[in-house]
Design a protein around this motif. Structure first.
Motif, PDB file in Angstrom:
ATOM      1  N   ARG A 192     165.532  17.661  24.943  1.00 10.37           N
ATOM      2  CA  ARG A 192     164.328  17.009  25.471  1.00 10.37           C
ATOM      3  C   ARG A 192     163.933  17.627  26.813  1.00 10.37           C
ATOM      4  N   ARG A 193     162.617  17.722  27.032  1.00 10.43           N
ATOM      5  CA  ARG A 193     162.123  18.208  28.316  1.00 10.43           C
ATOM      6  C   ARG A 193     162.467  17.187  29.396  1.00 10.43           C
ATOM      7  N   THR A 194     162.854  17.699  30.555  1.00  8.62           N
ATOM      8  CA  THR A 194     163.266  16.809  31.638  1.00  8.62           C
ATOM      9  C   THR A 194     162.201  16.638  32.717  1.00  8.62           C
ATOM     10  N   ALA A 195     161.063  17.345  32.603  1.00 10.34           N
ATOM     11  CA  ALA A 195     160.014  17.229  33.622  1.00 10.34           C
ATOM     12  C   ALA A 195     158.690  17.705  33.041  1.00 10.34           C
ATOM     13  N   ASN A 196     157.622  17.405  33.771  1.00  7.09           N
ATOM     14  CA  ASN A 196     156.291  17.902  33.415  1.00  7.09           C
ATOM     15  C   ASN A 196     156.022  19.197  34.172  1.00  7.09           C
ATOM     16  N   VAL A 197     155.379  20.145  33.517  1.00  2.00           N
ATOM     17  CA  VAL A 197     154.975  21.389  34.170  1.00  2.00           C
ATOM     18  C   VAL A 197     153.490  21.589  33.916  1.00  2.00           C
ATOM     19  N   ARG A 198     152.712  21.691  35.008  1.00  6.04           N
ATOM     20  CA  ARG A 198     151.261  21.805  34.907  1.00  6.04           C
ATOM     21  C   ARG A 198     150.788  23.064  35.625  1.00  6.04           C
ATOM     22  N   SER A 199     149.855  23.756  35.001  1.00  2.00           N
ATOM     23  CA  SER A 199     149.299  24.977  35.589  1.00  2.00           C
ATOM     24  C   SER A 199     148.325  24.610  36.700  1.00  2.00           C
ATOM     25  N   ASN A 242     162.620  27.488  40.585  1.00  4.85           N
ATOM     26  CA  ASN A 242     162.693  27.281  39.148  1.00  4.85           C
ATOM     27  C   ASN A 242     162.888  25.817  38.878  1.00  4.85           C
ATOM     28  N   ASN A 243     162.689  25.451  37.630  1.00  4.57           N
ATOM     29  CA  ASN A 243     162.927  24.078  37.212  1.00  4.57           C
ATOM     30  C   ASN A 243     163.630  24.124  35.885  1.00  4.57           C
ATOM     31  N   ASN A 244     164.479  23.093  35.609  1.00  8.18           N
ATOM     32  CA  ASN A 244     165.297  23.208  34.406  1.00  8.18           C
ATOM     33  C   ASN A 244     164.579  22.787  33.146  1.00  8.18           C
ATOM     34  N   THR A 254     155.839  18.337  38.052  1.00 10.83           N
ATOM     35  CA  THR A 254     155.294  17.073  38.529  1.00 10.83           C
ATOM     36  C   THR A 254     156.102  15.885  38.051  1.00 10.83           C
ATOM     37  N   ALA A 255     156.038  14.820  38.841  1.00  9.88           N
ATOM     38  CA  ALA A 255     156.649  13.547  38.459  1.00  9.88           C
ATOM     39  C   ALA A 255     155.703  12.807  37.526  1.00  9.88           C
ATOM     40  N   ASP A 256     156.152  11.664  37.040  1.00  9.82           N
ATOM     41  CA  ASP A 256     155.321  10.891  36.117  1.00  9.82           C
ATOM     42  C   ASP A 256     154.028  10.419  36.765  1.00  9.82           C
ATOM     43  N   ASP A 257     154.043  10.237  38.094  1.00  8.66           N
ATOM     44  CA  ASP A 257     152.839   9.772  38.788  1.00  8.66           C
ATOM     45  C   ASP A 257     151.935  10.936  39.223  1.00  8.66           C
ATOM     46  N   GLY A 258     152.300  12.172  38.872  1.00  5.22           N
ATOM     47  CA  GLY A 258     151.473  13.322  39.187  1.00  5.22           C
ATOM     48  C   GLY A 258     151.857  14.056  40.450  1.00  5.22           C
ATOM     49  N   ARG A 259     152.839  13.559  41.200  1.00  2.00           N
ATOM     50  CA  ARG A 259     153.263  14.230  42.432  1.00  2.00           C
ATOM     51  C   ARG A 259     153.939  15.554  42.102  1.00  2.00           C
ATOM     52  N   ALA A 260     153.647  16.566  42.923  1.00  2.00           N
ATOM     53  CA  ALA A 260     154.264  17.883  42.725  1.00  2.00           C
ATOM     54  C   ALA A 260     155.666  17.869  43.313  1.00  2.00           C
ATOM     55  N   LEU A 261     156.660  18.150  42.478  1.00  7.66           N
ATOM     56  CA  LEU A 261     158.049  18.171  42.916  1.00  7.66           C
ATOM     57  C   LEU A 261     158.540  19.566  43.257  1.00  7.66           C
ATOM     58  N   ALA A 262     157.985  20.565  42.609  1.00  9.93           N
ATOM     59  CA  ALA A 262     158.392  21.944  42.837  1.00  9.93           C
ATOM     60  C   ALA A 262     157.260  22.872  42.417  1.00  9.93           C
ATOM     61  N   ALA A 276     172.790  28.469  32.782  1.00  7.68           N
ATOM     62  CA  ALA A 276     171.935  27.280  32.737  1.00  7.68           C
ATOM     63  C   ALA A 276     172.614  26.088  33.404  1.00  7.68           C
ATOM     64  N   ARG A 277     173.933  25.946  33.213  1.00  8.77           N
ATOM     65  CA  ARG A 277     174.658  24.840  33.853  1.00  8.77           C
ATOM     66  C   ARG A 277     174.648  24.990  35.365  1.00  8.77           C
ATOM     67  N   LYS A 278     174.833  26.212  35.851  1.00  5.62           N
ATOM     68  CA  LYS A 278     174.800  26.432  37.297  1.00  5.62           C
ATOM     69  C   LYS A 278     173.441  26.079  37.876  1.00  5.62           C
ATOM     70  N   LYS A 279     172.412  26.467  37.166  1.00  5.37           N
ATOM     71  CA  LYS A 279     171.066  26.142  37.644  1.00  5.37           C
ATOM     72  C   LYS A 279     170.829  24.642  37.617  1.00  5.37           C
ATOM     73  N   LEU A 280     171.293  23.978  36.557  1.00  3.07           N
ATOM     74  CA  LEU A 280     171.122  22.530  36.441  1.00  3.07           C
ATOM     75  C   LEU A 280     171.840  21.825  37.574  1.00  3.07           C
ATOM     76  N   ASN A 281     173.062  22.250  37.881  1.00  4.45           N
ATOM     77  CA  ASN A 281     173.811  21.645  38.987  1.00  4.45           C
ATOM     78  C   ASN A 281     173.128  21.894  40.316  1.00  4.45           C
ATOM     79  N   LEU A 282     172.581  23.111  40.484  1.00  4.89           N
ATOM     80  CA  LEU A 282     171.884  23.438  41.721  1.00  4.89           C
ATOM     81  C   LEU A 282     170.645  22.570  41.888  1.00  4.89           C
ATOM     82  N   ASN A 283     169.913  22.357  40.797  1.00  4.85           N
ATOM     83  CA  ASN A 283     168.710  21.528  40.867  1.00  4.85           C
ATOM     84  C   ASN A 283     169.051  20.068  41.118  1.00  4.85           C
TER      85      ASN A 283
END
Length: 292
Positions: free
Chosen positions: A234-241, A289-291, A204-212, A273-280
């Motif tokens: 540092r974590r780069t995103a929020n992950v909510r169940s 997935n999310n990084n 989720t984004a900071d406003d609660g929108r689902a990004l992935a 991990a770098r390949k995944k980060l570039n892909l994202n």
């Protein structure tokens, strides 16, 4: 009493009969006592000494067999409810504690629902408690049998050698998250990575929108764990169940400990991990997935 006297004493004319013998007296008395204690009721009355003995032994054997069967059924029912009793005892103690601490109703309901989910999914025991009695070798074989297939599904580890995967699978910890729980938040220090065993989570984004959306076999948290990218650890995103989610957690210290034994795997993981980060970065709406 009249039947007892008629059997073991003299007849109406005062003449001795076969029931007046000492052995017969004991046999009849024991038979009558057994029939009375077992409450079996009316049966065909024996006439001779060995008939009394046989019927007495038969009555006792039948009662013992019946008691054994009933006792076994009772033990089965008790054992079936044993886990439930232990589980309910834990829940009752927790309810008592929450009431003592004046915990809000909303939080209480969430905790109770979490316990109900654990019971429904047969997660009422800790794997460590179950496996601690096994020797290390058998513990390792059990962990490999249960978790290795899940670990091999993770793209990050697909190019890693089997010995390294086995070292990691012994360190995986099972965790359950309730609907709406945040597994991690943007900006937090990343001390573990997660693998989705079962369930669905939203990035989720900071406003609660689902990004992935993350589902079975997805993983996240490895970027901050490996210090890859501009955000370091540092974590780069929020992950909510979204619902109840079963996750495997791999702590940073456990990963580093395994990398000490397999140093060549460090660059393999960082490259993946770098390949995944570039892909994202190229596809921000990636749903697998999310990084983090």
């Amino acid at each position: 009493k009249q039947w007892y006297q008629r059997r073991v004493r003299a007849d109406e004319n005062g003449e001795p009969n076969e029931y007046a013998a000492t052995a017969m007296k004991y046999a009849v008395s024991l038979y009558w006592s057994t029939q009375t204690m077992t409450t079996i009721g009316e049966v065909v009355k024996p006439s001779f000494f060995w008939e009394y003995v046989y019927l007495t032994l038969t009555l006792l054997a039948g009662v013992m067999i019946f008691a054994s069967v009933v006792g076994s059924i009772g033990n089965i029912i008790t054992n079936l409810r044993a886990n439930r009793a232990v589980f309910q005892d834990r829940l009752d103690h927790l309810k008592e504690y929450m009431g003592y601490r004046n915990v809000g109703k909303d939080l209480q309901n969430r905790i109770i629902r979490w316990f109900d989910y654990l019971w429904a999914q047969n997660h009422t025991f800790e794997e460590e408690d179950v496996l601690k009695y096994l020797p290390d070798k058998l513990q390792a074989e059990m962990a490999i049998h249960v978790h290795l297939a899940t670990l091999k599904q993770v793209e990050l580890f697909q190019n890693c050698e089997s010995g390294f995967l086995i070292a990691l699978v012994l360190k995986l910890k099972h965790q359950v998250y309730s609907p709406g729980d945040y597994v991690c938040r943007k900006g937090d220090i990343g001390r573990e990575m997660f693998i989705v065993k079962q369930g669905m989570l939203h990035v989720t984004a900071d406003d609660g929108r689902a990004l992935a959306t993350l589902s079975d076999g997805s993983y996240f948290g490895e970027i901050s764990l490996l210090n890859v990218g501009k955000n370091g650890n540092r974590r780069t995103a929020n992950v909510r169940s979204v619902g109840y989610s079963d996750l495997f957690c791999l702590r940073k210290e456990d990963l580093l400990h395994a990398l000490n034994d397999y140093p060549e795997m460090r660059e393999v993981l960082k490259e993946a991990a770098r390949k995944k980060l570039n892909l994202n970065n190229q596809s921000p709406n990636n749903n697998n997935n999310n990084n983090n």
